[in-house]
Design an enzyme around this catalytic site. Structure first.
Site, PDB file in Angstrom:
ATOM      1  N   ARG A  83       0.755  -1.308  -0.024  1.00  0.00           N
ATOM      2  CA  ARG A  83      -0.048  -0.052   0.013  1.00  0.00           C
ATOM      3  C   ARG A  83       0.828   1.406   0.012  1.00  0.00           C
ATOM      4  O   ARG A  83       1.838   1.501   0.822  1.00  0.00           O
ATOM      5  CB  ARG A  83      -1.153   0.007   1.120  1.00  0.00           C
ATOM      6  CG  ARG A  83      -1.499   1.342   1.483  1.00  0.00           C
ATOM      7  CD  ARG A  83      -2.539   1.665   0.528  1.00  0.00           C
ATOM      8  NE  ARG A  83      -3.219   3.030   0.504  1.00  0.00           N
ATOM      9  CZ  ARG A  83      -4.250   3.229   1.202  1.00  0.00           C
ATOM     10  NH1 ARG A  83      -4.837   2.430   1.903  1.00  0.00           N
ATOM     11  NH2 ARG A  83      -4.559   4.675   1.270  1.00  0.00           N
ATOM     12  N   ARG A  92      -5.258   1.949  -5.321  1.00  0.00           N
ATOM     13  CA  ARG A  92      -4.407   1.311  -4.150  1.00  0.00           C
ATOM     14  C   ARG A  92      -4.791  -0.306  -4.280  1.00  0.00           C
ATOM     15  O   ARG A  92      -5.523  -0.740  -4.650  1.00  0.00           O
ATOM     16  CB  ARG A  92      -4.828   1.792  -2.849  1.00  0.00           C
ATOM     17  CG  ARG A  92      -6.396   1.478  -2.414  1.00  0.00           C
ATOM     18  CD  ARG A  92      -6.904   2.579  -1.362  1.00  0.00           C
ATOM     19  NE  ARG A  92      -7.172   3.870  -2.194  1.00  0.00           N
ATOM     20  CZ  ARG A  92      -8.167   4.826  -2.020  1.00  0.00           C
ATOM     21  NH1 ARG A  92      -8.870   4.248  -0.804  1.00  0.00           N
ATOM     22  NH2 ARG A  92      -8.395   5.730  -2.676  1.00  0.00           N
ATOM     23  N   ASP A  95      -6.904  -1.256   0.860  1.00  0.00           N
ATOM     24  CA  ASP A  95      -7.171  -0.016   1.723  1.00  0.00           C
ATOM     25  C   ASP A  95      -8.218  -0.653   3.129  1.00  0.00           C
ATOM     26  O   ASP A  95      -9.170  -1.590   2.701  1.00  0.00           O
ATOM     27  CB  ASP A  95      -8.400   0.847   1.156  1.00  0.00           C
ATOM     28  CG  ASP A  95      -8.597   2.365   1.705  1.00  0.00           C
ATOM     29  OD1 ASP A  95      -7.745   2.433   2.815  1.00  0.00           O
ATOM     30  OD2 ASP A  95      -9.480   2.708   1.612  1.00  0.00           O
ATOM     31  N   ASP A  97     -10.150   0.326   6.434  1.00  0.00           N
ATOM     32  CA  ASP A  97     -10.627   1.455   7.398  1.00  0.00           C
ATOM     33  C   ASP A  97     -11.441   0.936   8.242  1.00  0.00           C
ATOM     34  O   ASP A  97     -12.263   0.066   7.984  1.00  0.00           O
ATOM     35  CB  ASP A  97     -11.378   2.397   6.637  1.00  0.00           C
ATOM     36  CG  ASP A  97     -10.492   3.288   5.566  1.00  0.00           C
ATOM     37  OD1 ASP A  97      -9.367   3.685   6.121  1.00  0.00           O
ATOM     38  OD2 ASP A  97     -10.773   3.523   4.432  1.00  0.00           O
TER      39      ASP A  97
END
Length: 168
Positions: A83, A92, A95, A97
């Site tokens: 990343r 990317r 990811d 989150d």
């Protein structure tokens, strides 16, 4: 800590394999247990430069880590997938989150929970509603299903894929 939800996304390389391997990496961490995972969703990119479509999903975790420790662990997993953090909202490989941690609200310079833009993003809400539609957002005080329903519909922005990507 329970009811931790993490959004996964990838739009570079073998997106499906990347997400499956990232899920395995989370589940193999000594302080993280994957409880369940949504289906995969193919989604149009939001913001940033022109780029390929994403594969997205949401997983529910249990963990003994604090939210900040969990974010550090997730960023380490992202690094193992090369990343790069350059262009905001750019392409990317992976990811990860944290979007929700139960009813916790965290606001510090490095982490905001609930994720500050989750209620505006169908690529987060659609997979989250699949596995936790009745969960109540701790700031908006609406269910995830209600938040998804209230979003304007954009043709083709989120498409659920009928493929198996995980055993969870």
């Amino acid at each position: 800590m329970q009811d931790i939800f993490v959004a996964l996304g990838s739009n570079l390389g073998n997106r499906q394999k990347t997400l499956a391997r990232a899920l395995e990496a989370m589940d193999s961490h000594e302080a993280i247990i994957v409880v369940r995972a949504s289906s995969l969703y193919e989604t149009a990119p939001v913001g940033g430069p022109p780029q390929d479509f994403f594969l997205n999903a949401v997983v529910e975790l249990d963990s003994t880590l604090t939210p900040t420790e969990l974010m550090t662990a997730l960023q380490e997993i992202e690094r193992t997938f090369d990343r790069k953090r350059g262009v905001r909202w750019g392409p990317r490989t992976l990811d990860l989150d944290i979007i929700l941690c139960g009813t916790s609200v965290v606001e510090n310079p490095s982490l905001e929970i609930p994720h500050p833009r989750m209620a505006e993003r169908s690529f987060v809400l659609a997979p989250l509603a699949e596995i936790a539609g009745e969960f109540i957002h701790p700031v908006q005080h609406k269910t995830i299903a209600e938040l998804l329903y209230e979003l304007p519909s954009v043709e083709g922005d989120v498409r659920r894929l009928d493929i198996s990507w995980t055993q969870y």
